[in-house]
Scaffold this motif. Sequence first.
Motif, PDB file in Angstrom:
ATOM      1  N   GLY A  21       5.952  -4.697  29.747  1.00 14.49           N
ATOM      2  CA  GLY A  21       6.428  -3.222  30.081  1.00 14.49           C
ATOM      3  C   GLY A  21       6.954  -2.605  29.093  1.00 14.49           C
ATOM      4  N   TRP A  22       7.911  -3.137  28.296  1.00 10.58           N
ATOM      5  CA  TRP A  22       8.616  -2.556  27.236  1.00 10.58           C
ATOM      6  C   TRP A  22       7.646  -2.004  26.023  1.00 10.58           C
ATOM      7  CZ3 TRP A  22      12.822   0.234  26.057  1.00 10.58           C
ATOM      8  CH2 TRP A  22      13.052   0.317  24.713  1.00 10.58           C
ATOM      9  N   PHE A  23       6.858  -2.874  25.759  1.00  8.75           N
ATOM     10  CA  PHE A  23       6.043  -2.928  24.500  1.00  8.75           C
ATOM     11  C   PHE A  23       4.841  -1.912  24.850  1.00  8.75           C
ATOM     12  CE2 PHE A  23       8.230  -6.492  23.032  1.00  8.75           C
ATOM     13  CZ  PHE A  23       8.623  -6.083  21.828  1.00  8.75           C
ATOM     14  N   MET A  24       4.368  -1.773  26.163  1.00 14.36           N
ATOM     15  CA  MET A  24       3.311  -1.290  26.706  1.00 14.36           C
ATOM     16  C   MET A  24       3.679   0.337  27.342  1.00 14.36           C
ATOM     17  SD  MET A  24       1.160  -4.313  28.390  1.00 14.36           S
ATOM     18  CE  MET A  24      -0.284  -3.178  29.032  1.00 14.36           C
ATOM     19  N   LYS A  25       5.084   0.663  27.072  1.00 13.95           N
ATOM     20  CA  LYS A  25       5.342   1.765  27.499  1.00 13.95           C
ATOM     21  C   LYS A  25       4.441   3.027  27.049  1.00 13.95           C
ATOM     22  CE  LYS A  25       9.338   1.931  26.095  1.00 13.95           C
ATOM     23  NZ  LYS A  25      10.807   2.604  25.503  1.00 13.95           N
ATOM     24  N   PRO A  26       4.105   4.042  27.921  1.00 23.85           N
ATOM     25  CA  PRO A  26       3.136   4.899  27.537  1.00 23.85           C
ATOM     26  C   PRO A  26       3.738   5.895  26.397  1.00 23.85           C
ATOM     27  CG  PRO A  26       4.229   5.643  29.540  1.00 23.85           C
ATOM     28  CD  PRO A  26       4.285   4.128  29.399  1.00 23.85           C
ATOM     29  N   THR A  27       2.784   6.346  25.393  1.00 19.12           N
ATOM     30  CA  THR A  27       3.191   7.231  24.317  1.00 19.12           C
ATOM     31  C   THR A  27       3.622   8.384  24.912  1.00 19.12           C
ATOM     32  OG1 THR A  27       1.811   6.025  22.889  1.00 19.12           O
ATOM     33  CG2 THR A  27       2.441   8.251  22.148  1.00 19.12           C
ATOM     34  N   PRO A  28       4.710   9.088  24.494  1.00 24.11           N
ATOM     35  CA  PRO A  28       5.112  10.267  24.717  1.00 24.11           C
ATOM     36  C   PRO A  28       3.890  11.386  24.871  1.00 24.11           C
ATOM     37  CG  PRO A  28       6.779   9.428  23.581  1.00 24.11           C
ATOM     38  CD  PRO A  28       5.543   8.629  23.264  1.00 24.11           C
ATOM     39  N   ALA A  29       3.792  12.248  25.715  1.00 22.16           N
ATOM     40  CA  ALA A  29       2.618  13.267  25.879  1.00 22.16           C
ATOM     41  C   ALA A  29       2.663  13.982  24.528  1.00 22.16           C
ATOM     42  CB  ALA A  29       2.876  14.283  26.904  1.00 22.16           C
ATOM     43  N   SER A  30       3.586  14.328  23.813  1.00 21.92           N
ATOM     44  CA  SER A  30       3.553  15.087  22.445  1.00 21.92           C
ATOM     45  C   SER A  30       4.522  14.501  21.672  1.00 21.92           C
ATOM     46  CB  SER A  30       3.268  16.479  22.652  1.00 21.92           C
ATOM     47  OG  SER A  30       4.403  16.737  23.239  1.00 21.92           O
ATOM     48  N   LEU A  31       4.211  14.241  20.386  1.00 23.98           N
ATOM     49  CA  LEU A  31       5.660  13.959  19.331  1.00 23.98           C
ATOM     50  C   LEU A  31       5.853  15.293  18.946  1.00 23.98           C
ATOM     51  CD1 LEU A  31       4.152  10.690  17.619  1.00 23.98           C
ATOM     52  CD2 LEU A  31       6.119  10.813  19.095  1.00 23.98           C
ATOM     53  N   PRO A  32       7.278  15.627  18.327  1.00 22.69           N
ATOM     54  CA  PRO A  32       7.532  16.665  17.616  1.00 22.69           C
ATOM     55  C   PRO A  32       6.781  16.977  16.373  1.00 22.69           C
ATOM     56  CG  PRO A  32       9.308  15.193  17.477  1.00 22.69           C
ATOM     57  CD  PRO A  32       8.176  14.419  18.499  1.00 22.69           C
ATOM     58  N   ASP A  33       6.570  18.284  16.046  1.00 19.81           N
ATOM     59  CA  ASP A  33       5.839  18.255  14.630  1.00 19.81           C
ATOM     60  C   ASP A  33       6.899  17.959  13.579  1.00 19.81           C
ATOM     61  OD1 ASP A  33       7.563  20.709  14.401  1.00 19.81           O
ATOM     62  OD2 ASP A  33       6.022  22.199  15.304  1.00 19.81           O
ATOM     63  N   THR A  34       6.151  17.940  12.546  1.00 21.20           N
ATOM     64  CA  THR A  34       6.882  17.730  11.457  1.00 21.20           C
ATOM     65  C   THR A  34       8.227  18.486  11.150  1.00 21.20           C
ATOM     66  OG1 THR A  34       4.996  16.541  10.034  1.00 21.20           O
ATOM     67  CG2 THR A  34       6.795  17.013   8.675  1.00 21.20           C
ATOM     68  N   ALA A  35       7.888  19.899  11.145  1.00 20.71           N
ATOM     69  CA  ALA A  35       9.021  20.825  11.017  1.00 20.71           C
ATOM     70  C   ALA A  35      10.368  20.487  11.757  1.00 20.71           C
ATOM     71  CB  ALA A  35       8.586  22.291  11.083  1.00 20.71           C
TER      72      ALA A  35
END
Length: 205
Positions: free
Chosen positions: A22-36
């Motif tokens: 479950g730890w390794f298969m945690k869903p990816t966050p809906a959106s990652l912060p942009d580079t800025a």
Amino acid sequence: MANLSRILGPLLGVAAGVLVAGWFMKPTPASLPDTASVVQQMREVARLETLQVSLYKKVTFTPEPEATDALWKDVVNWARHTLQNPHGRAIVFADAHLGFDFQRIGPSSLHVVGTKVQVVLPPVDVRVELRPGETEVIDSNLDSTQTAQLLEKAKVAFERDVRADSRLQQRARDSAERSLRVLLLTLGYREVLFVEKLPSTGTAG
């Protein structure tokens, strides 16, 4: 009790396996912060102090013997050419601070592909502070101004020593990488790599 152990043993093993998976298969966050945004959060660290070391050096500034350490020859040569019949010795103590100025990090320091981010760290920043209360100048014919000049040259020599010490540089870099990896993983990235140079192709997020 033995039967209970035989039953619970496999069940506990399965439960542990489910937790790890479950730890390794945690869903990816809906959106990652942009580079800025990532750069801004890294800059808020301002200056990361990653390593502090205490230093000392014995310096003899008579014409003989010659300085054996190339980085400290400037100190001895200064005494030889500035003073008449220079003599004396000094034991100089200092603290060296190694860190990274994250104000120098910009979008060109990051390369993002999905949840993987590559980071190029700025150069290690070296700052040396003499400890005059512990420094000793012994049997010297230097006046106060010349002693101050000697200590300033010793400070420069310490900085050269530290910049030339690959082990200290690596220790500072390792510490900075650990701190930044925690920050970037907290922001949602799954893989954080520190590289000397970013790839020339690919898109930055």
